[in-house]
Write a protein that holds these residues in place. Structure first.
Motif, PDB file in Angstrom:
ATOM      1  N   VAL A 228       0.869  -1.171   0.000  1.00 16.93           N
ATOM      2  CA  VAL A 228       0.000   0.000   0.000  1.00 16.93           C
ATOM      3  C   VAL A 228       0.907   1.222   0.000  1.00 16.93           C
ATOM      4  CG1 VAL A 228      -0.212  -0.053   2.529  1.00 16.93           C
ATOM      5  CG2 VAL A 228      -1.903   1.191   1.166  1.00 16.93           C
ATOM      6  N   TYR A 229       0.485   2.249  -0.721  1.00 16.42           N
ATOM      7  CA  TYR A 229       1.320   3.423  -0.918  1.00 16.42           C
ATOM      8  C   TYR A 229       0.582   4.683  -0.488  1.00 16.42           C
ATOM      9  CZ  TYR A 229       3.477   0.021  -4.037  1.00 16.42           C
ATOM     10  OH  TYR A 229       4.057  -1.115  -4.557  1.00 16.42           O
ATOM     11  N   LEU A 230       1.343   5.708  -0.172  1.00 19.07           N
ATOM     12  CA  LEU A 230       0.774   7.019   0.099  1.00 19.07           C
ATOM     13  C   LEU A 230       1.620   8.053  -0.630  1.00 19.07           C
ATOM     14  CD1 LEU A 230      -1.472   8.536   1.676  1.00 19.07           C
ATOM     15  CD2 LEU A 230       0.266   8.987   3.431  1.00 19.07           C
ATOM     16  N   GLN A 231       1.062   8.616  -1.696  1.00 18.62           N
ATOM     17  CA  GLN A 231       1.717   9.691  -2.416  1.00 18.62           C
ATOM     18  C   GLN A 231       1.329  11.003  -1.755  1.00 18.62           C
ATOM     19  OE1 GLN A 231       3.938   9.619  -5.077  1.00 18.62           O
ATOM     20  NE2 GLN A 231       4.121  11.813  -4.671  1.00 18.62           N
ATOM     21  N   MET A 232       2.317  11.737  -1.299  1.00 16.85           N
ATOM     22  CA  MET A 232       2.074  12.984  -0.585  1.00 16.85           C
ATOM     23  C   MET A 232       2.659  14.137  -1.379  1.00 16.85           C
ATOM     24  SD  MET A 232       2.842  11.771   3.331  1.00 16.85           S
ATOM     25  CE  MET A 232       4.602  11.602   3.060  1.00 16.85           C
ATOM     26  N   ASN A 233       1.809  15.012  -1.847  1.00 15.46           N
ATOM     27  CA  ASN A 233       2.225  16.188  -2.600  1.00 15.46           C
ATOM     28  C   ASN A 233       1.870  17.459  -1.827  1.00 15.46           C
ATOM     29  OD1 ASN A 233       3.004  14.486  -4.740  1.00 15.46           O
ATOM     30  ND2 ASN A 233       0.960  14.594  -5.661  1.00 15.46           N
ATOM     31  N   GLY A 234       2.524  18.525  -2.152  1.00 17.87           N
ATOM     32  CA  GLY A 234       2.215  19.791  -1.489  1.00 17.87           C
ATOM     33  C   GLY A 234       2.369  19.720   0.015  1.00 17.87           C
ATOM     34  N   LEU A 235       3.454  19.093   0.468  1.00 23.37           N
ATOM     35  CA  LEU A 235       3.634  18.883   1.905  1.00 23.37           C
ATOM     36  C   LEU A 235       3.752  20.206   2.647  1.00 23.37           C
ATOM     37  CD1 LEU A 235       5.878  15.756   1.690  1.00 23.37           C
ATOM     38  CD2 LEU A 235       3.780  15.918   3.037  1.00 23.37           C
ATOM     39  N   LYS A 236       3.169  20.215   3.825  1.00 26.66           N
ATOM     40  CA  LYS A 236       3.173  21.382   4.707  1.00 26.66           C
ATOM     41  C   LYS A 236       3.881  21.025   6.012  1.00 26.66           C
ATOM     42  CE  LYS A 236      -1.422  22.682   2.959  1.00 26.66           C
ATOM     43  NZ  LYS A 236      -2.822  22.981   3.351  1.00 26.66           N
ATOM     44  N   PRO A 237       4.394  22.009   6.726  1.00 27.30           N
ATOM     45  CA  PRO A 237       5.041  21.701   8.019  1.00 27.30           C
ATOM     46  C   PRO A 237       4.131  20.925   8.961  1.00 27.30           C
ATOM     47  CG  PRO A 237       5.586  23.928   7.343  1.00 27.30           C
ATOM     48  CD  PRO A 237       4.569  23.422   6.354  1.00 27.30           C
ATOM     49  N   GLU A 238       2.834  21.172   8.899  1.00 25.40           N
ATOM     50  CA  GLU A 238       1.908  20.459   9.787  1.00 25.40           C
ATOM     51  C   GLU A 238       1.697  19.001   9.395  1.00 25.40           C
ATOM     52  OE1 GLU A 238       1.367  23.379   8.198  1.00 25.40           O
ATOM     53  OE2 GLU A 238      -0.719  23.521   7.474  1.00 25.40           O
ATOM     54  N   ASP A 239       2.244  18.577   8.259  1.00 20.35           N
ATOM     55  CA  ASP A 239       2.187  17.168   7.865  1.00 20.35           C
ATOM     56  C   ASP A 239       3.301  16.360   8.535  1.00 20.35           C
ATOM     57  OD1 ASP A 239       1.384  18.236   4.541  1.00 20.35           O
ATOM     58  OD2 ASP A 239       0.004  17.411   6.041  1.00 20.35           O
ATOM     59  N   ALA A 240       4.228  17.025   9.186  1.00 18.94           N
ATOM     60  CA  ALA A 240       5.334  16.329   9.823  1.00 18.94           C
ATOM     61  C   ALA A 240       4.821  15.429  10.946  1.00 18.94           C
ATOM     62  CB  ALA A 240       6.329  17.335  10.390  1.00 18.94           C
ATOM     63  N   ALA A 241       5.218  14.173  10.912  1.00 16.98           N
ATOM     64  CA  ALA A 241       4.743  13.189  11.876  1.00 16.98           C
ATOM     65  C   ALA A 241       5.431  11.862  11.580  1.00 16.98           C
ATOM     66  CB  ALA A 241       3.228  13.023  11.781  1.00 16.98           C
ATOM     67  N   VAL A 242       5.174  10.901  12.457  1.00 15.25           N
ATOM     68  CA  VAL A 242       5.510   9.517  12.139  1.00 15.25           C
ATOM     69  C   VAL A 242       4.278   8.908  11.472  1.00 15.25           C
ATOM     70  CG1 VAL A 242       6.168   7.259  13.026  1.00 15.25           C
ATOM     71  CG2 VAL A 242       7.091   9.340  14.078  1.00 15.25           C
ATOM     72  N   TYR A 243       4.487   8.329  10.316  1.00  8.96           N
ATOM     73  CA  TYR A 243       3.396   7.742   9.539  1.00  8.96           C
ATOM     74  C   TYR A 243       3.402   6.230   9.719  1.00  8.96           C
ATOM     75  CZ  TYR A 243       2.282  12.149   7.290  1.00  8.96           C
ATOM     76  OH  TYR A 243       1.877  13.437   7.050  1.00  8.96           O
ATOM     77  N   TYR A 244       2.233   5.690  10.003  1.00  9.03           N
ATOM     78  CA  TYR A 244       2.083   4.253  10.227  1.00  9.03           C
ATOM     79  C   TYR A 244       1.109   3.669   9.214  1.00  9.03           C
ATOM     80  CZ  TYR A 244       3.989   5.296  14.869  1.00  9.03           C
ATOM     81  OH  TYR A 244       4.782   5.713  15.902  1.00  9.03           O
ATOM     82  N   CYS A 245       1.427   2.502   8.700  1.00  8.57           N
ATOM     83  CA  CYS A 245       0.458   1.800   7.877  1.00  8.57           C
ATOM     84  C   CYS A 245      -0.286   0.804   8.760  1.00  8.57           C
ATOM     85  CB  CYS A 245       1.113   1.107   6.689  1.00  8.57           C
ATOM     86  SG  CYS A 245       2.470  -0.010   7.091  1.00  8.57           S
TER      87      CYS A 245
END
Length: 114
Positions: A77-94
């Motif tokens: 499973v994939y997550l394409q992230m575009n237009g990243l913002k500082p508030e998107d900063a985190a640990v991402y879990y699947c």
């Protein structure tokens, strides 16, 4: 089944990253696949989900910027992230869920510099 997430890193605001999560086997047996994220001091929040029929849902803060996809043949499973913002900063879990199992990957860190 184990989930291995990868693809995190450091990116400037406005940039893109693609997260990947590969299952040790048979990801197609899971009805729901999802990405969550957790910022420091906050709870884990749903980012995006995808069902076996391909239907998707997104958190309000990422709609129009992030795209979730799955490839059962590759157990991924994939997550394409575009237009990243500082508030998107985190640990991402699947996450993978079925009537019989609920499994988390180990997390991958995303840092967005302004």
């Amino acid at each position: 089944v184990q989930l291995q997430a990868s693809g995190g890193g450091v990116v400037q605001a406005g940039g893109s990253l693609r997260l990947s999560c590969v299952a040790s086997r048979n990801i197609g047996s899971f009805t729901f696949l999802a990405w969550y994220r957790q910022a420091p001091g906050e709870g884990r929040v749903m980012v995006a989900t995808i069902n076996n029929d391909g239907s998707t849902k997104y958190g309000d803060s990422v709609k129009g910027r992030f795209t979730i996809s799955r490839d059962n043949a590759k157990n991924a499973v994939y997550l394409q992230m575009n237009g990243l913002k500082p508030e998107d900063a985190a640990v991402y879990y699947c996450n993978a869920a079925s009537p019989f199992a609920y499994i988390w990957g180990q997390g991958t860190q995303v840092t967005v510099s302004s």
